[in-house]
Design an enzyme around this catalytic site. Structure first.
Site, PDB file in Angstrom:
ATOM      1  N   GLU A  60      28.540 -76.351 -33.664  1.00  0.00           N
ATOM      2  CA  GLU A  60      27.704 -75.152 -34.384  1.00  0.00           C
ATOM      3  C   GLU A  60      26.409 -74.497 -33.996  1.00  0.00           C
ATOM      4  OE1 GLU A  60      25.747 -78.563 -37.455  1.00  0.00           O
ATOM      5  OE2 GLU A  60      26.087 -76.383 -38.241  1.00  0.00           O
ATOM      6  N   HIS A  98      48.098 -90.806 -28.916  1.00  0.00           N
ATOM      7  CA  HIS A  98      48.963 -89.882 -29.693  1.00  0.00           C
ATOM      8  C   HIS A  98      48.737 -88.495 -29.710  1.00  0.00           C
ATOM      9  CE1 HIS A  98      49.683 -94.174 -31.267  1.00  0.00           C
ATOM     10  NE2 HIS A  98      48.227 -94.121 -31.726  1.00  0.00           N
ATOM     11  N   CYS A 132       5.015 -81.692 -49.313  1.00  0.00           N
ATOM     12  CA  CYS A 132       4.590 -80.268 -49.692  1.00  0.00           C
ATOM     13  C   CYS A 132       3.598 -80.014 -48.729  1.00  0.00           C
ATOM     14  CB  CYS A 132       4.017 -81.008 -51.032  1.00  0.00           C
ATOM     15  SG  CYS A 132       4.952 -81.742 -52.332  1.00  0.00           S
ATOM     16  N   GLU A 152      29.885 -86.266 -36.183  1.00  0.00           N
ATOM     17  CA  GLU A 152      28.948 -85.413 -36.500  1.00  0.00           C
ATOM     18  C   GLU A 152      28.103 -84.871 -35.017  1.00  0.00           C
ATOM     19  OE1 GLU A 152      25.325 -83.645 -38.040  1.00  0.00           O
ATOM     20  OE2 GLU A 152      27.573 -84.121 -38.750  1.00  0.00           O
ATOM     21  N   LYS A 169      22.083 -71.789 -43.712  1.00  0.00           N
ATOM     22  CA  LYS A 169      21.649 -73.104 -44.017  1.00  0.00           C
ATOM     23  C   LYS A 169      22.365 -73.489 -45.179  1.00  0.00           C
ATOM     24  CE  LYS A 169      19.342 -76.668 -43.674  1.00  0.00           C
ATOM     25  NZ  LYS A 169      19.785 -77.576 -42.617  1.00  0.00           N
ATOM     26  N   ASN A 200       0.006 -84.698 -51.297  1.00  0.00           N
ATOM     27  CA  ASN A 200       1.127 -84.520 -50.358  1.00  0.00           C
ATOM     28  C   ASN A 200       1.703 -85.878 -50.114  1.00  0.00           C
ATOM     29  OD1 ASN A 200       3.496 -84.005 -48.825  1.00  0.00           O
ATOM     30  ND2 ASN A 200       2.026 -83.934 -47.037  1.00  0.00           N
TER      31      ASN A 200
HETATM   32  C1  AGP Z   1      25.648 -78.742 -41.040  1.00  0.00           C
HETATM   33  O1  AGP Z   1      24.454 -78.880 -39.838  1.00  0.00           O
HETATM   34  C2  AGP Z   1      25.683 -77.612 -41.454  1.00  0.00           C
HETATM   35  N1  AGP Z   1      24.567 -76.943 -41.554  1.00  0.00           N
HETATM   36  C3  AGP Z   1      26.603 -77.477 -42.232  1.00  0.00           C
HETATM   37  O2  AGP Z   1      27.978 -78.148 -42.076  1.00  0.00           O
HETATM   38  C4  AGP Z   1      26.377 -78.258 -43.883  1.00  0.00           C
HETATM   39  O3  AGP Z   1      26.408 -79.709 -43.489  1.00  0.00           O
HETATM   40  C5  AGP Z   1      27.256 -77.961 -44.884  1.00  0.00           C
HETATM   41  O4  AGP Z   1      27.296 -76.591 -45.268  1.00  0.00           O
HETATM   42  C6  AGP Z   1      26.986 -78.644 -46.122  1.00  0.00           C
HETATM   43  O5  AGP Z   1      25.651 -78.659 -46.578  1.00  0.00           O
HETATM   44  P1  AGP Z   1      25.036 -79.237 -47.613  1.00  0.00           P
HETATM   45  O6  AGP Z   1      24.778 -80.599 -47.294  1.00  0.00           O
HETATM   46  O7  AGP Z   1      23.888 -78.523 -48.250  1.00  0.00           O
HETATM   47  O8  AGP Z   1      25.893 -79.269 -48.826  1.00  0.00           O
END
Ligand code: AGP
Length: 607
Positions: A486, A502, A2, A479, A602, A101
């Site tokens: 991205e 493969h 917070c 990951e 996001k 916080n």
């Molecule tokens: C990851 O860096 C991305 N922003 C995206 O793949 C994200 O993980 C995905 O949209 C899932 O989001 P969430 O965890 O809010 O459901």
């Protein structure tokens, strides 16, 4: 996470100043807001759930009397974002108001003790125990400063807190343990805040309050004391040369790098989750006929890693499924015996929520792991756990991924304990290692940043990357691939290293960068041959390996060493951090903005 802010003005009403300060802290949390001022022997409090602008539009947060006041913008950790859980919180007789916080780990025990001695609680928050603890000490006749000290010394966990009182209206008493706290000074006012950005437009004269310190603010100045031995700490202000945008990122050039660097703190928070919800979720997983782990993007990679954790520790087979494929892949087989753990940092991802809807229709048990209390996922889950990573602003998920992994590892360990599938010795070993993870993450961040920046310079012009791992490290590799793709827009492929021969190995030619994630675990021997395969075809080999792993290092063109002794099932939490950092610096080398990658949002609220 917070934001707290407050001030004592020489003249004028403090409420508008607090309102503006909280707005500058909104990136720390934005699900509720509140202010309290003391004036004419009374507390004046305005608070509600919702974003600052929306609450202000209804309550007018500027219209409160008094030169002394405190405020709070919330990121719910305990108690959903309702008006009653918004800060400030008061004692039984509304003599004091508190903003906080952090996370009070022993709040449940303290609450019970206080309720047994007659205190009446209004909210579901951990914070309210602080107000009642102080009230108890004031009733014993202690002055406010001593009462706050006594209360702080009873608290386990993290806190930055501030207290005002109608009986001592000339001061604000603050205390800190772990959560950030700073003081800002001018000739006409003194401020406290979670972060410097909150008062930077007003002054760049700041005093950082350290862990275990209490500070008393008065119009004429401040006094710092150590909570433990009450010694006075003479500390002079320092001049801050940040512009407001830099300030919001606490001096980091981007939110992504700030959030990568926050992981030691967020991982510590994730070890402070409420036991009862973890235990309840473990109960549901233990009873389940079959378990699905469903999510999108980075959260799906956490599910992939978790499927190894649950299998290896609790002998529980789980199905990690990408949300958008759930209905097609398992829609017909899901039923009343199915338990589905949905993982979503935002708790609002449309693909994941529509999978929830389908599971609901099939009477399956729905569990949720999220970072946002009050999100849709928390409202549709039978039981949910909030991972306590704080708001994540950068589009690329970083700190929320490692926190998800930590929660999932905690669940797997609890299930292992419950099922007695793993010896107590091993469980205790893994639990002690889990506790060390935040510090090891700090070591990795400190030790490797420069080297990773050089690697980024070396490989930033490559047209494609492979990310390979075996076992649980195939999730880490996936990951790493997503992070690079991205934000840098470089095509990248990840797959379990055993798959190379493969097909994918046909892409390899001289200098093709292949990143191997290879902790010293059961897959170590086989991954050596996978590295040899790639090397033989001229690939540039970059490895993440255990410190002192000379065998792997001797095969690599470049290597990043992770401190030794990290157990296999915890390795993704640490091995992913250099991959997050590499993606960040390669993106900078290519001149892109890591915080706002093109074509992405996001939170993906469309299917
Ligand atoms: C990851 O860096 C991305 N922003 C995206 O793949 C994200 O993980 C995905 O949209 C899932 O989001 P969430 O965890 O809010 O459901």
């Amino acid at each position: 996470m917070c934001g707290i802010f407050g001030s004592i003005l020489k003249n004028g009403n403090v409420a508008p100043v607090i309102h503006a300060g909280l707005k500058r802290l909104e990136y720390r949390g934005y699900d509720s807001v509140g202010e309290a001022t003391v004036h004419d022997g009374q507390l004046h409090i305005k608070k509600d759930a919702g974003k600052i602008d929306d609450v202000h539009a209804v309550l007018n947060l500027d219209d409160m009397p008094g030169r002394v006041g405190i405020g709070h913008t919330r990121w719910a950790t305990h108690g959903a974002p309702y008006q009653v859980n918004a800060h400030p919180h008061t004692d039984c007789v509304e003599e004091i108001a508190v903003v906080h916080n952090g996370i009070i780990e022993n709040f449940a025990d303290l609450k019970l003790e206080l309720e047994n001695s007659g205190h009446v609680f209004k909210s579901k928050t951990d914070t309210e125990v602080i107000a009642h603890l102080i009230e108890g000490k004031l009733k014993e006749g202690l002055p406010l400063i001593d009462a706050v000290r006594a209360a702080a010394n009873r608290l386990d966990g993290s806190y930055a807190l501030a207290v005002i009182s109608i009986k001592e209206p000339d001061k604000i008493v603050c205390a800190r343990n772990e959560s950030p706290l700073t003081i800002g000074i001018t000739d006409n006012a003194i401020y406290f805040a979670s972060d410097i950005p909150a008062f930077l437009p007003l002054t760049n004269k700041a005093v950082i309050i350290e862990n275990g310190e209490l500070v008393v603010l008065r119009q004429e100045g401040y006094e710092i004391r150590r909570l433990a031995d009450w010694t006075v700490v003479p500390r002079q202000p320092e001049m801050i040369d940040w512009d407001p945008e830099m300030a919001e990122k606490q001096g980091y050039p981007h939110f992504m790098l700030k959030e990568i660097s926050e992981q030691p703190a967020t991982l510590r928070n994730t070890l402070r989750l409420q036991d009862q919800y973890l235990e309840l979720m473990t109960e549901f997983l233990d009873r389940a006929g079959e378990v699905f782990l469903v999510a999108a993007g980075t959260s799906y990679h956490a599910c992939l890693a978790a499927s190894y954790m649950f299998s290896k520790l609790a002998f529980l087979a789980t199905h990690p499924i990408i949300s958008s494929e759930f209905v097609e892949q398992h829609g017909k087989s899901v039923n009343i015996d199915s338990t589905i753990l949905f993982v979503s940092q935002s708790g609002e991802t449309a693909d994941t929520l529509s999978a929830v809807d389908h599971a609901h229709l099939r009477a399956a048990t729905i569990l949720g792991l999220t970072n946002v209390i009050g999100s849709t996922l928390t409202r549709v889950s039978r039981v949910y756990v909030c991972q306590q990573s704080g708001p994540e602003i950068g589009v690329a998920a970083t700190k929320t991924f490692t926190s998800q992994l930590s929660v999932l590892a905690q669940l797997a360990l609890r299930l292992a304990k419950k099922r007695g599938k793993v010896s107590h010795v091993e469980i205790e070993f893994l639990e002690s290692k889990l506790k060390q993870i935040p510090d090891i993450a700090g070591t990795i961040l400190k030790k490797h940043s420069e080297k990773i920046q050089l690697l980024a310079k070396k490989y930033c012009d490559k047209q494609c990357f492979f990310f390979l791992g075996r076992g649980i490290s195939s999730a880490t590799a996936s990951e790493g691939k997503l992070k690079l793709m991205e934000i840098s827009y470089i095509p990248a492929i990840a797959y379990p290293a055993g798959e190379s021969k493969h097909g994918p190995i046909s892409l390899i030619d001289s200098g093709f960068p292949v990143i191997f994630v290879c902790p010293k675990d059961d897959t170590h021997k086989t991954i050596v041959s996978n590295i040899m395969e790639m090397k033989a075809r001229g690939a540039s080999i970059i490895v993440l390996c255990e410190e002192g792993d000379e065998e792997i290092k001797s095969l690599a063109d470049d290597f990043i060493e992770i401190p030794e002794g990290v157990p296999e099932i915890l390795s993704p939490i640490l091995y992913v951090i250099p991959l997050q950092t590499l993606a960040y610096y390669i993106t900078l080398e290519r001149g892109h903005d890591p915080d706002m990658p093109r074509n992405l949002a996001k939170c993906v609220t469309v299917k």
